[in-house]
Design a protein around this motif. Structure first.
Motif, PDB file in Angstrom:
ATOM      1  N   GLY A 103       8.716  -7.203   5.038  1.00  0.00           N
ATOM      2  CA  GLY A 103       8.897  -7.272   6.487  1.00  0.00           C
ATOM      3  C   GLY A 103       9.200  -5.949   7.165  1.00  0.00           C
ATOM      4  O   GLY A 103       9.723  -5.921   8.276  1.00  0.00           O
ATOM      5  N   CYS A 104       8.845  -4.827   6.514  1.00  0.00           N
ATOM      6  CA  CYS A 104       9.063  -3.501   7.116  1.00  0.00           C
ATOM      7  C   CYS A 104       8.097  -3.264   8.279  1.00  0.00           C
ATOM      8  O   CYS A 104       6.948  -3.732   8.251  1.00  0.00           O
ATOM      9  CB  CYS A 104       8.819  -2.402   6.087  1.00  0.00           C
ATOM     10  N   LEU A 105       8.531  -2.469   9.269  1.00  0.00           N
ATOM     11  CA  LEU A 105       7.694  -2.099  10.407  1.00  0.00           C
ATOM     12  C   LEU A 105       6.324  -1.577   9.959  1.00  0.00           C
ATOM     13  O   LEU A 105       5.298  -1.894  10.547  1.00  0.00           O
ATOM     14  CB  LEU A 105       8.414  -1.032  11.253  1.00  0.00           C
ATOM     15  N   GLY A 115       9.828   3.496   9.493  1.00  0.00           N
ATOM     16  CA  GLY A 115       8.809   2.596   8.957  1.00  0.00           C
ATOM     17  C   GLY A 115       9.384   1.490   8.094  1.00  0.00           C
ATOM     18  O   GLY A 115       8.728   0.472   7.875  1.00  0.00           O
ATOM     19  N   HIS A 116      10.595   1.697   7.616  1.00  0.00           N
ATOM     20  CA  HIS A 116      11.170   0.688   6.712  1.00  0.00           C
ATOM     21  C   HIS A 116      12.333  -0.069   7.342  1.00  0.00           C
ATOM     22  O   HIS A 116      13.150  -0.669   6.640  1.00  0.00           O
ATOM     23  CB  HIS A 116      11.504   1.321   5.354  1.00  0.00           C
ATOM     24  N   ILE A 117      12.368  -0.064   8.667  1.00  0.00           N
ATOM     25  CA  ILE A 117      13.266  -0.977   9.377  1.00  0.00           C
ATOM     26  C   ILE A 117      12.661  -2.372   9.212  1.00  0.00           C
ATOM     27  O   ILE A 117      11.444  -2.554   9.399  1.00  0.00           O
ATOM     28  CB  ILE A 117      13.354  -0.613  10.881  1.00  0.00           C
ATOM     29  N   THR A 169       4.643  -7.727   0.278  1.00  0.00           N
ATOM     30  CA  THR A 169       5.550  -6.648  -0.118  1.00  0.00           C
ATOM     31  C   THR A 169       5.110  -5.313   0.467  1.00  0.00           C
ATOM     32  O   THR A 169       3.939  -4.953   0.433  1.00  0.00           O
ATOM     33  CB  THR A 169       5.584  -6.543  -1.666  1.00  0.00           C
ATOM     34  N   CYS A 170       6.065  -4.561   1.002  1.00  0.00           N
ATOM     35  CA  CYS A 170       5.821  -3.215   1.528  1.00  0.00           C
ATOM     36  C   CYS A 170       5.705  -2.236   0.356  1.00  0.00           C
ATOM     37  O   CYS A 170       6.166  -2.530  -0.751  1.00  0.00           O
ATOM     38  CB  CYS A 170       6.998  -2.833   2.430  1.00  0.00           C
ATOM     39  N   GLY A 171       5.111  -1.074   0.601  1.00  0.00           N
ATOM     40  CA  GLY A 171       5.015  -0.024  -0.419  1.00  0.00           C
ATOM     41  C   GLY A 171       6.382   0.366  -0.977  1.00  0.00           C
ATOM     42  O   GLY A 171       6.490   0.862  -2.095  1.00  0.00           O
ATOM     43  N   CYS A 172       7.436   0.158  -0.198  1.00  0.00           N
ATOM     44  CA  CYS A 172       8.797   0.526  -0.627  1.00  0.00           C
ATOM     45  C   CYS A 172       9.438  -0.565  -1.468  1.00  0.00           C
ATOM     46  O   CYS A 172      10.535  -0.374  -1.988  1.00  0.00           O
ATOM     47  CB  CYS A 172       9.672   0.823   0.587  1.00  0.00           C
ATOM     48  N   GLY A 173       8.761  -1.723  -1.584  1.00  0.00           N
ATOM     49  CA  GLY A 173       9.301  -2.822  -2.386  1.00  0.00           C
ATOM     50  C   GLY A 173      10.006  -3.894  -1.564  1.00  0.00           C
ATOM     51  O   GLY A 173      10.310  -4.963  -2.081  1.00  0.00           O
TER      52      GLY A 173
HETATM   53 ZN   LIG Z   1       9.130  -0.674   3.473  1.00  0.00          ZN
END
Ligand SMILES: [Zn+2]
Length: 316
Positions: free
Chosen positions: A184-186, A166-168, A177-181
């Motif tokens: 552009g994450c999948l 998911g974070h590729i 911004t993605c939840g991971c910070g």
């Molecule tokens: Zn992410």
């Protein structure tokens, strides 16, 4: 090999528990509420009590139980330790789950795995990838999870980040911004949440184009339903989502080259409207020798986690 094993899939609101034979037959499954109060202090004691109560009900002694496998929503090291706090378990984690649960169960063997990896293990054992030695599974739910199995073994990596599909990064130009910070994450495009987010952006960017979803509150399923019914803007969103997912799978194919890709989770239930463009986009990005790798829908649904947890115990 003893006759029985337990599989547990620990989630933020409930834990699914299954009693299996060691040959992989599900005898009985049930759910136990996850008590996340006091940093999840009662999570393991409650699970131990649930296992022990079932053993008592069935008249099983520890001599008949090979062990307990458990999938947890966080990284896992050495099939045993959860090194960090799991956000959706009330701050639970940073402990040797295998040792602690085993002690509560009077020494019964316990193996631990990351939940997405464990689900992939379940599918390769008894699900859509049965009989394969290698498979990559991507689970499209609220987020995007992943599991990578090579030669029957989970690839969890040096930092427990193996399978974090998911974070590729699929779009280096993303500003949201993605939840991971990261950006552009999948997951920002291919999760249920991502499909809704991107559909809203498409509606905003094309104010004059008619769309059945315009002015409505909708879920990811509605986007796929609209695309299936011929709505052009919804079909464009599904195509764009399938495009980034195909790109990610092709990238993985060039690294792990699995026998099969599995897509699970709520979004995968969209069926052909998703799988057809996904296969097409995948082929355009994939390296020649892995261009025909099948992409199938996972088949165990919500039970993949308990099957895979038992597989941790009974071995590949
Ligand atoms: Zn992410």
């Amino acid at each position: 090999m003893k006759e029985y094993a337990f599989g547990i899939d620990l989630g933020g609101t409930t834990a699914k528990v299954g009693l299996f034979t060691t040959s992989g037959q599900l005898v009985e499954k049930w759910e136990v509420p996850t008590d996340t109060s006091e940093q999840g202090l009662r999570i393991l004691p409650n699970l131990a009590a649930a296992v022990q109560a079932k053993m008592q009900e069935k008249g099983l002694t520890s001599d008949q139980v090979e062990g307990v496998g458990i999938g947890v929503p966080g990284p896992v090291q050495e099939s045993s330790v959860v090194p960090i706090v799991c956000a959706n378990l009330g701050g639970w984690g940073q402990q040797d789950v295998a040792a602690n649960l085993s002690a509560l169960l009077g020494g019964i063997r316990v193996m631990v795995g990351n939940d997405a990896n464990v689900a992939a293990l379940g599918e390769i054992w008894m699900g859509a990838a049965k009989g394969c030695r290698s498979a990559v599974m991507v689970t499209l739910g609220t987020g995007v999870g992943g599991g990578v199995i090579v030669n029957g073994k989970v690839i969890d990596g040096a930092h427990g980040a193996g399978g974090e599909i998911g974070h590729i990064t699929v779009n280096p130009h993303e500003t949201a911004t993605c939840g991971c910070g990261k950006h552009g994450c999948l997951e920002q495009y291919s999760s249920a949440t991502g499909v809704v987010r991107c559909m809203k952006l498409l509606l905003e960017a094309n104010p004059d184009q008619p769309c059945v979803l315009r002015g409505r509150d909708f879920a990811a399923k509605d986007v796929f339903d609209a695309a299936r019914a011929g709505d052009a803007l919804a079909a464009r969103e599904v195509d764009e989502m399938a495009n980034v997912l195909g790109l990610a799978l092709a990238t993985i194919a060039a690294t792990a080259d699995p026998e099969v890709f599995l897509v699970g989770g709520g979004v995968a239930r969209a069926g052909e409207v998703l799988f057809k463009p996904l296969a097409e986009h995948y082929k355009t990005y994939a390296f020649k020798s892995c261009r025909e790798t099948p992409i199938k829908q996972a088949s165990l649904g919500n039970d993949a986690g308990i099957y895979g947890a038992v597989r941790l115990i009974v071995g590949a």
